[in-house]
Write an enzyme that holds these catalytic residues in place. Structure first.
Site, PDB file in Angstrom:
ATOM      1  N   HIS A  61      -2.019  80.236 110.905  1.00 32.79           N
ATOM      2  CA  HIS A  61      -3.080  80.506 111.495  1.00 32.79           C
ATOM      3  C   HIS A  61      -2.741  81.368 111.994  1.00 32.79           C
ATOM      4  O   HIS A  61      -2.613  81.739 112.978  1.00 32.79           O
ATOM      5  CB  HIS A  61      -4.124  79.783 111.739  1.00 32.79           C
ATOM      6  CG  HIS A  61      -4.024  78.256 110.817  1.00 32.79           C
ATOM      7  ND1 HIS A  61      -4.152  77.144 111.007  1.00 32.79           N
ATOM      8  CD2 HIS A  61      -3.427  78.386 109.698  1.00 32.79           C
ATOM      9  CE1 HIS A  61      -4.696  75.913 110.182  1.00 32.79           C
ATOM     10  NE2 HIS A  61      -3.893  77.145 109.084  1.00 32.79           N
ATOM     11  N   GLU A  63      -4.282  82.135 114.735  1.00 33.12           N
ATOM     12  CA  GLU A  63      -5.000  80.925 115.994  1.00 33.12           C
ATOM     13  C   GLU A  63      -3.477  81.207 116.893  1.00 33.12           C
ATOM     14  O   GLU A  63      -2.838  81.160 117.939  1.00 33.12           O
ATOM     15  CB  GLU A  63      -5.749  80.087 115.919  1.00 33.12           C
ATOM     16  CG  GLU A  63      -7.292  80.059 115.742  1.00 33.12           C
ATOM     17  CD  GLU A  63      -6.967  80.744 113.913  1.00 33.12           C
ATOM     18  OE1 GLU A  63      -8.855  80.639 113.210  1.00 33.12           O
ATOM     19  OE2 GLU A  63      -6.751  80.391 113.667  1.00 33.12           O
ATOM     20  N   CYS A  91      -8.893  75.292 114.313  1.00 32.24           N
ATOM     21  CA  CYS A  91      -8.088  73.358 113.725  1.00 32.24           C
ATOM     22  C   CYS A  91      -7.623  73.070 114.285  1.00 32.24           C
ATOM     23  O   CYS A  91      -7.064  73.334 115.826  1.00 32.24           O
ATOM     24  CB  CYS A  91      -7.355  73.924 112.327  1.00 32.24           C
ATOM     25  SG  CYS A  91      -5.337  74.185 112.735  1.00 32.24           S
ATOM     26  N   CYS A  94      -4.270  74.301 115.807  1.00 24.45           N
ATOM     27  CA  CYS A  94      -4.475  75.172 116.630  1.00 24.45           C
ATOM     28  C   CYS A  94      -4.716  75.099 117.386  1.00 24.45           C
ATOM     29  O   CYS A  94      -4.265  75.881 119.187  1.00 24.45           O
ATOM     30  CB  CYS A  94      -4.753  76.700 115.922  1.00 24.45           C
ATOM     31  SG  CYS A  94      -4.368  77.453 114.657  1.00 24.45           S
TER      32      CYS A  94
END
Length: 167
Positions: A61, A63, A91, A94
């Protein structure tokens, strides 16, 4: 005590629009539409990335990439005074990475709850991880979002990603 959630400011929207552009780039490259960047206290973008999960590693991801980059390249003080902008709310993975690295404020364009609602409307299954707000995982992180001005554009990107978009 949980940090209060505020609305993104007008200057925040400039950085969020760049995140949406990164999300579009991710989608065009065959990935899920998410994009993020980190901005230092002077207002300079220090690092930007997009989702890269299409190869099978679902931890890639943007992030999470921002948190890893910041841990390696910024001092503790620089991390704390930075702002992370992202097209979609972090999420739980993250959010935890963000808190562990000691990053500052998070500003997101679409919330995890919005994405979950869109997916439900389209008859799609939710992901394998619980839909939690950032502050449920990292209660001390200041958070701003969502940005209603960008909701339609992000909904369209996620619909295209899910294969449910008809123009």
């Amino acid at each position: 005590m949980v940090a209060p959630v505020s609305a993104p400011t007008e200057p925040d929207l400039t950085f969020l629009r760049r995140c949406v552009t990164l999300a579009r780039e991710a989608l065009d490259a065959g990935d899920e539409p998410f994009g993020s960047l980190i901005v230092d206290a002077a207002g300079d973008v220090r690092f930007a990335d997009r989702n890269r999960v299409s190869g099978g590693d679902h931890t890639r991801h943007p992030e999470f990439a921002v948190a890893r980059w910041a841990a390696k390249n910024l001092t503790e003080q620089q991390r704390a005074s930075s702002v992370v902008y992202t097209s979609g709310e972090h999420c739980p993975m993250c959010s935890a990475a963000h808190a562990w690295v000691g990053l500052g404020r998070i500003v997101y364009a679409a919330s995890a709850a919005q994405l979950a609602q869109w997916r439900a409307e389209w008859g799609l299954a939710q992901g394998p991880v619980a839909t939690l707000a950032i502050n449920q995982v990292a209660p001390d992180v200041p958070v701003s979002g969502p940005a209603p001005e960008l909701a339609d554009e992000l909904r369209e990107l996620h619909a295209r990603s899910a294969g449910v978009w008809t123009e």
